[in-house]
Design a protein around this motif. Sequence first.
Motif, PDB file in Angstrom:
ATOM      1  N   ALA A  17      40.599  42.022  55.229  1.00 35.83           N
ATOM      2  CA  ALA A  17      39.799  40.956  55.127  1.00 35.83           C
ATOM      3  C   ALA A  17      38.334  41.046  55.744  1.00 35.83           C
ATOM      4  O   ALA A  17      37.378  40.563  55.247  1.00 35.83           O
ATOM      5  CB  ALA A  17      40.530  39.691  55.227  1.00 35.83           C
ATOM      6  N   SER A  18      38.347  41.688  56.998  1.00 37.69           N
ATOM      7  CA  SER A  18      37.174  41.509  57.613  1.00 37.69           C
ATOM      8  C   SER A  18      36.092  42.257  57.022  1.00 37.69           C
ATOM      9  O   SER A  18      34.975  42.350  57.352  1.00 37.69           O
ATOM     10  CB  SER A  18      37.412  41.767  59.022  1.00 37.69           C
ATOM     11  N   ARG A  20      35.898  43.233  53.820  1.00 36.28           N
ATOM     12  CA  ARG A  20      35.561  42.793  52.519  1.00 36.28           C
ATOM     13  C   ARG A  20      34.015  42.101  52.474  1.00 36.28           C
ATOM     14  O   ARG A  20      33.499  41.763  53.540  1.00 36.28           O
ATOM     15  CB  ARG A  20      36.473  41.485  51.930  1.00 36.28           C
ATOM     16  N   GLU A  22      30.968  40.085  50.892  1.00 32.85           N
ATOM     17  CA  GLU A  22      30.947  38.827  50.235  1.00 32.85           C
ATOM     18  C   GLU A  22      29.498  38.267  50.706  1.00 32.85           C
ATOM     19  O   GLU A  22      28.814  38.631  51.498  1.00 32.85           O
ATOM     20  CB  GLU A  22      31.803  38.013  50.760  1.00 32.85           C
ATOM     21  N   PRO A  70      34.756  32.925  54.980  1.00 31.36           N
ATOM     22  CA  PRO A  70      34.987  34.286  55.112  1.00 31.36           C
ATOM     23  C   PRO A  70      36.238  34.744  54.038  1.00 31.36           C
ATOM     24  O   PRO A  70      36.954  33.762  53.574  1.00 31.36           O
ATOM     25  CB  PRO A  70      35.544  34.350  56.461  1.00 31.36           C
ATOM     26  N   GLY A  71      35.947  35.741  53.296  1.00 27.40           N
ATOM     27  CA  GLY A  71      37.088  36.319  52.443  1.00 27.40           C
ATOM     28  C   GLY A  71      36.721  35.610  51.115  1.00 27.40           C
ATOM     29  O   GLY A  71      37.579  36.044  50.091  1.00 27.40           O
ATOM     30  N   ASN A  72      35.596  35.069  50.857  1.00 28.40           N
ATOM     31  CA  ASN A  72      35.470  34.552  49.312  1.00 28.40           C
ATOM     32  C   ASN A  72      35.132  35.520  48.297  1.00 28.40           C
ATOM     33  O   ASN A  72      34.646  36.865  48.504  1.00 28.40           O
ATOM     34  CB  ASN A  72      34.418  33.528  49.523  1.00 28.40           C
ATOM     35  N   GLY A 114      34.417  42.443  45.518  1.00 30.87           N
ATOM     36  CA  GLY A 114      35.054  41.148  44.967  1.00 30.87           C
ATOM     37  C   GLY A 114      34.576  40.393  43.962  1.00 30.87           C
ATOM     38  O   GLY A 114      34.731  39.244  43.496  1.00 30.87           O
TER      39      GLY A 114
END
Length: 165
Positions: A17-18, A20, A22, A70-72, A114
Amino acid sequence: MKAIGMIATVLLAVFGASARAEYRQVNMTVFGMDCAPCAHAIHVSMMGIQGVSAVSVDLNTGLVGIMLAPGNGADMRQFNKAVEQNGFTHKDAKVVVRGQLSGSASAPFLEVSGTKDRYALTPLGASADVAGLMGKTVMVEGTVPQSGRGKVSDTLRYTTIKEAR
């Protein structure tokens, strides 16, 4: 053995996740907002985009500030569509975005994973040396120029680019 699998799964989730890419922040100028209900409509539309954590709308300047969680997985097309569906025109957007640097040092691209967003990077001012950043995850601050209705620019004019930590 099961415990090791669980730990590996948790570590992958945390570190995956970190890593990723975005959008972190988008500040766009919206032309045509001239009343409080207009500003409210933009605010509601932007908050309806998954991953948006906060929106501020300045009716006097037409500036819409969008903060993202975060992680959007939000993309520029969604922001532009939210403006257009309310009958307004989006202008340039200043962005802070995390992505993967690809291409070559003379023709770099930023891939926002993403999303389907991919930008040809051009310096706005002094050019940064991007050769050492190729293939790495980077943080970019810059401007996505205004595009036609229903479209997203394929260029990002950057002011800063650095390796993401």
